[in-house]
Write a protein that holds these residues in place. Structure first.
Motif, PDB file in Angstrom:
ATOM      1  N   CYS A 158      -2.573  -1.765  -9.346  1.00 14.45           N
ATOM      2  CA  CYS A 158      -3.833  -0.389 -10.007  1.00 14.45           C
ATOM      3  C   CYS A 158      -2.838   0.543  -9.027  1.00 14.45           C
ATOM      4  O   CYS A 158      -1.657   0.880  -8.088  1.00 14.45           O
ATOM      5  N   SER A 159      -2.850   1.431 -10.109  1.00 13.30           N
ATOM      6  CA  SER A 159      -2.935   2.945  -9.918  1.00 13.30           C
ATOM      7  C   SER A 159      -1.464   3.209  -9.700  1.00 13.30           C
ATOM      8  O   SER A 159      -0.357   2.948 -10.566  1.00 13.30           O
ATOM      9  N   ALA A 160      -1.293   4.376  -8.748  1.00  7.17           N
ATOM     10  CA  ALA A 160       0.056   4.687  -7.984  1.00  7.17           C
ATOM     11  C   ALA A 160       1.146   3.345  -8.890  1.00  7.17           C
ATOM     12  O   ALA A 160       2.146   3.519  -8.754  1.00  7.17           O
ATOM     13  N   SER A 161       0.633   1.399  -8.531  1.00 13.13           N
ATOM     14  CA  SER A 161       1.246   0.619  -8.742  1.00 13.13           C
ATOM     15  C   SER A 161       1.716   0.695 -10.087  1.00 13.13           C
ATOM     16  O   SER A 161       3.182   0.232 -10.039  1.00 13.13           O
TER      17      SER A 161
ATOM     18  N   GLY B 192      -1.954   4.226  -4.406  1.00 15.19           N
ATOM     19  CA  GLY B 192      -2.369   5.328  -3.230  1.00 15.19           C
ATOM     20  C   GLY B 192      -1.249   6.426  -3.743  1.00 15.19           C
ATOM     21  O   GLY B 192      -1.733   6.885  -4.602  1.00 15.19           O
ATOM     22  N   TYR B 193      -0.813   7.000  -2.929  1.00 17.86           N
ATOM     23  CA  TYR B 193       0.217   8.511  -3.194  1.00 17.86           C
ATOM     24  C   TYR B 193       1.030   8.581  -4.269  1.00 17.86           C
ATOM     25  O   TYR B 193       2.330   7.238  -4.538  1.00 17.86           O
ATOM     26  N   LEU B 194       0.928   8.658  -5.323  1.00 16.88           N
ATOM     27  CA  LEU B 194       1.676   9.011  -6.426  1.00 16.88           C
ATOM     28  C   LEU B 194       3.426   9.707  -6.134  1.00 16.88           C
ATOM     29  O   LEU B 194       3.742   8.927  -6.374  1.00 16.88           O
ATOM     30  N   ALA B 195       2.868  10.614  -5.036  1.00 10.14           N
ATOM     31  CA  ALA B 195       4.496  10.920  -4.681  1.00 10.14           C
ATOM     32  C   ALA B 195       5.357   9.564  -4.427  1.00 10.14           C
ATOM     33  O   ALA B 195       6.632   9.914  -4.290  1.00 10.14           O
TER      34      ALA B 195
ATOM     35  N   ASP C 295       1.097  -1.213  -0.091  1.00 11.17           N
ATOM     36  CA  ASP C 295       0.111   0.025   0.597  1.00 11.17           C
ATOM     37  C   ASP C 295       0.964   1.716  -0.342  1.00 11.17           C
ATOM     38  O   ASP C 295       1.897   1.699   0.733  1.00 11.17           O
ATOM     39  N   HIS C 296       0.621   2.208  -1.107  1.00 12.05           N
ATOM     40  CA  HIS C 296       1.351   3.356  -0.815  1.00 12.05           C
ATOM     41  C   HIS C 296       0.330   4.423   0.300  1.00 12.05           C
ATOM     42  O   HIS C 296      -0.568   5.230  -0.582  1.00 12.05           O
ATOM     43  N   ASN C 297       0.573   4.145   1.530  1.00 11.44           N
ATOM     44  CA  ASN C 297       0.171   5.016   1.886  1.00 11.44           C
ATOM     45  C   ASN C 297       0.996   5.669   3.575  1.00 11.44           C
ATOM     46  O   ASN C 297       2.666   5.251   2.982  1.00 11.44           O
ATOM     47  N   ALA C 298       0.197   6.275   3.970  1.00 11.89           N
ATOM     48  CA  ALA C 298       1.442   7.070   4.768  1.00 11.89           C
ATOM     49  C   ALA C 298       2.396   6.500   5.510  1.00 11.89           C
ATOM     50  O   ALA C 298       3.464   6.780   5.727  1.00 11.89           O
ATOM     51  N   PRO C 299       2.179   5.156   6.693  1.00 15.48           N
ATOM     52  CA  PRO C 299       3.055   4.388   7.338  1.00 15.48           C
ATOM     53  C   PRO C 299       4.081   4.039   6.280  1.00 15.48           C
ATOM     54  O   PRO C 299       4.937   3.060   6.902  1.00 15.48           O
ATOM     55  N   ALA C 300       4.118   3.639   4.826  1.00 16.49           N
ATOM     56  CA  ALA C 300       4.525   3.155   3.946  1.00 16.49           C
ATOM     57  C   ALA C 300       6.020   3.941   4.068  1.00 16.49           C
ATOM     58  O   ALA C 300       7.492   3.108   3.684  1.00 16.49           O
ATOM     59  N   GLU C 301       6.110   4.571   4.054  1.00 15.53           N
ATOM     60  CA  GLU C 301       7.340   6.078   3.548  1.00 15.53           C
ATOM     61  C   GLU C 301       8.722   5.618   4.522  1.00 15.53           C
ATOM     62  O   GLU C 301       9.241   4.789   4.170  1.00 15.53           O
ATOM     63  N   ARG C 302       8.586   5.483   5.663  1.00 13.31           N
ATOM     64  CA  ARG C 302       9.583   5.019   6.458  1.00 13.31           C
ATOM     65  C   ARG C 302       9.733   3.601   6.949  1.00 13.31           C
ATOM     66  O   ARG C 302      10.890   3.283   6.717  1.00 13.31           O
ATOM     67  N   GLN C 303       8.423   2.941   5.809  1.00 16.00           N
ATOM     68  CA  GLN C 303       8.751   1.383   5.913  1.00 16.00           C
ATOM     69  C   GLN C 303       9.815   0.792   4.882  1.00 16.00           C
ATOM     70  O   GLN C 303      10.593   0.482   5.085  1.00 16.00           O
TER      71      GLN C 303
END
Lengths: 123, 527
Positions: B366-369, B282-285, B248-256
């Motif tokens: 899907c999507s951002a992936s 999730g987040y394109l960035a 998942d391109h979600n907020a917790p993923a960035e640190r992980q």
């Protein structure tokens, strides 16, 4: 705990007081905070107010382990089971719990709004 | 990329979608001159500004708003057949006409993503990554009798993982109700898709590769899913291969992801497998960050990861935020989606500086992936970077929305798409490995191998079919024969609508999708 924003941003923060008046917060007194006890319902109410919405769901441990809260929309999916919002350009709704040593404040980073949180107890 | 550039990129993203309003009204600037509230005010092809009708909560003005808003922001506004708002009674029924009827090269509908929701439900926000459940994810391989529901993976530190539930177990009963054949869909859905914590459910699982069954009682809870899992290094005779499961391109993923790539960067990796078979975006960035972490500065410097494109009325401006359209570069800095993740905004990201990447895929990629796949494929050939796709056809969703509220309903209409550095973005039938035996879709074929999801092995196991194919193809350049899930475990991949009887679906999130409701439930795969 570190600060995660430049002083220039804090200087510009606007405090929305309960009376509806605005005043400038003394930036040097604010620091990230944690709750002294779980306050799920109180936090949810404050966040909903900040977002001008009726209801948000936050976890029991909100602001107990870290000073941030990041919110997304519910995970609505399409008929294939894939997220509706699979390509998002905007940032999530982000909050920080702050204290000046006496009172708690909830900072909404997206809007840079700072809300007093008198129902919370911070450390 | 310097810090200033990151700030410029992200600043527009700070604008809340919930409060987004149209700052500019498109069209030819013409105005119908009437009040727009009666059928006599309708003139084909002439549109008043949507702002004129915003918040006017009577059916005709709601439809007038939808008509003007669609004309202003719908990606293919010029493919909408302009109809008199008074000619269709229901607001949602009218909204459903405000999209293109064109088809893709395969004959599939060009626009499969047209939705509306009650605003109070859409605004019921929750912590990023939070879910209510038992701690296992599953796929509905067949949602109607004879159903096939199989565990895809478990989350650590959850009731499911504590009870030993594992990938590949088939759910054959819940609370004594036969999962495979029962018509008691409500009982099955409420067990599979719980909305209340503390609820006990009795599951009967059929274990992997046998007819042995196991009864386990699990209690629902709310927890944060791990978007990044199973980060590991696989030693081979031709060098170390990194593996990361990214969900998942979600907020917790960035640190992980930051931690995962630092770990892999210290492991002398010569190749990387990113398992995105269950990553719906999730987040394109974040996809742009991941692209940098895979390919590195030398491969990505000066390149566009994705350029967002709105309709041709807005070639330079985001019509929703009013911000200038700035292409996403490959982002080399920490954004701090979570402001208290322990890593400061602007921190340089690690990079593996690879020349190729293996992506494991499925219809849930899907999507951002897909944007990651497309962004990396946009690296000029002279730089020699390759994307190798192992698995199944991706979902085909290069599009996005700004959900927009009016009169207590939130509308989703396709407003933007994206292209990579080479200007390519047409993958509405998805990406598929080059040897995919599929006559139904017209995907963009990518170097790689068609391999079905292998539920007989854990994710990250080098013997799991997709990962095994990646490792094999890496050295031989040869694919195994295309497989199906049925061939691997006896599960049918999907069934046709005509086979459907009583289907399962996630009623927590789907029944309110008014334009997505179907009379005959369609098969779908869920995680």
């Amino acid at each position: 705990m570190r600060k995660f924003w430049p002083h220039s941003l804090l200087a510009a923060l606007t405090l929305a007081t309960s009376s509806g008046c605005n005043s400038t917060v003394n930036q040097d007194e604010l620091r990230p905070a944690l709750l002294t006890e779980p306050s799920q319902q109180e936090v949810a109410a404050l966040v909903a107010k900040a977002l001008n919405t009726e209801e948000v769901n936050v976890g029991e441990e909100v602001f107990m382990q870290k000073s941030s809260l990041v919110l997304d929309s519910p995970p609505f999916t399409d008929a294939q089971g894939n997220p509706l919002m699979g390509k998002q350009l905007e940032m999530p709704q982000r909050f920080m719990l702050l204290t000046d040593g006496e009172l708690c404040y909830l900072q909404h980073l997206n809007s840079e709004q700072l809300l007093p949180a008198p129902t919370l107890s911070c450390r | 990329m310097d810090f200033t550039m990151t700030t410029q990129l992200i600043k527009p993203l700070l604008i809340s979608a919930l409060s987004a309003s149209l700052l500019a009204c498109g069209g030819d600037g013409s105005f119908d001159g009437g009040d727009g509230g009666t059928s006599s005010g309708w003139t084909q092809g002439v549109f008043a500004p949507s702002s004129q009708f915003k918040g006017q909560c009577n059916a005709l003005d709601e439809k007038n708003w939808l008509r003007s808003w669609s004309n202003e922001t719908y990606l293919w506004y010029d493919e909408i057949t302009d109809r008199d708002p008074a000619s269709i009674v229901g607001v949602i029924d009218y909204f459903n006409t405000l999209k293109t009827n064109a088809t893709t090269a395969s004959g599939a509908a060009k626009d499969n993503f047209h939705f509306s929701l009650p605003t109070d439900e859409y605004q019921k926000m929750q912590e990023s990554g939070a879910v209510m459940g038992y701690g296992f994810n599953f796929k509905l391989l067949r949602s109607a009798p004879p159903r096939e529901v199989v565990v895809s993976y478990t989350e650590p530190d959850t009731p499911a993982s504590a009870a030993g539930v594992r990938r590949g177990w088939e759910i054959v009963a819940v609370n004594g109700v036969d999962m495979i054949n029962s018509n008691d869909v409500d009982a099955l859905n409420s067990a599979l898709f719980p909305s209340t914590k503390g609820v006990q459910t009795d599951f009967t699982f059929k274990l992997v590769g046998s007819n042995e069954e196991r009864n386990i009682t699990l209690t629902t809870g709310e927890f944060i899913q791990d978007p990044v899992m199973n980060v590991s290094t696989i030693a081979t005779n031709t060098g170390n291969v990194g593996y990361v499961q990214f969900n998942d391109h979600n907020a917790p993923a960035e640190r992980q992801l930051y931690d995962a790539f630092n770990q892999l960067a210290g492991s002398n990796i010569s190749d990387l497998v990113i398992d995105m078979r269950y990553n719906g975006g999730g987040y394109l960035a974040m996809a742009a960050q991941l692209g940098y972490m895979v390919a590195g500065a030398e491969n990505t410097s000066g390149l566009i990861f994705e350029k967002t494109i709105f309709n041709d009325k807005y070639p330079t401006t985001n019509p929703v935020t009013g911000s200038p359209l700035t292409p996403y570069p490959f982002i080399d800095e920490y954004i701090a989606f979570d402001p208290d993740s322990g890593i400061s905004e602007g921190t340089k990201l690690p990079s593996l500086n690879l020349e190729r990447v293996f992506v494991l895929s499925s219809s849930n990629t899907c999507s951002a992936s897909e944007a990651l796949i497309n962004g990396l494929r946009g690296i000029p050939a002279a730089r020699g970077f390759e994307v190798i796709l192992i698995g199944g056809n991706t979902c085909g969703k290069p599009y996005g929305f700004y959900p927009t509220d009016n009169c207590d309903t939130t509308f989703f209409t396709i407003q933007f798409t994206g292209v990579n550095h080479a200007g390519f973005g047409e993958y509405s039938d998805g990406f598929a490995p080059q040897n995919t035996p599929n006559a139904e879709l017209a995907p963009v074929y990518v170097q790689g191998c068609a391999v079905a999801d292998d539920f007989t092995h854990l994710l990250g196991d080098k013997n799991e079919a997709m990962l095994a194919a990646a490792l094999s193809y890496r050295t031989s350049g040869v694919c195994p024969a295309p497989t199906t899930a049925a061939g691997l475990k006896g599960y049918a991949v999907q069934s046709s609508a005509s086979e459907m009887g009583v289907s399962l679906s996630d009623n927590r999130w789907q029944t309110q999708l008014k334009n997505n409701r179907v009379v005959t439930p369609l098969p779908k795969e869920l995680n």
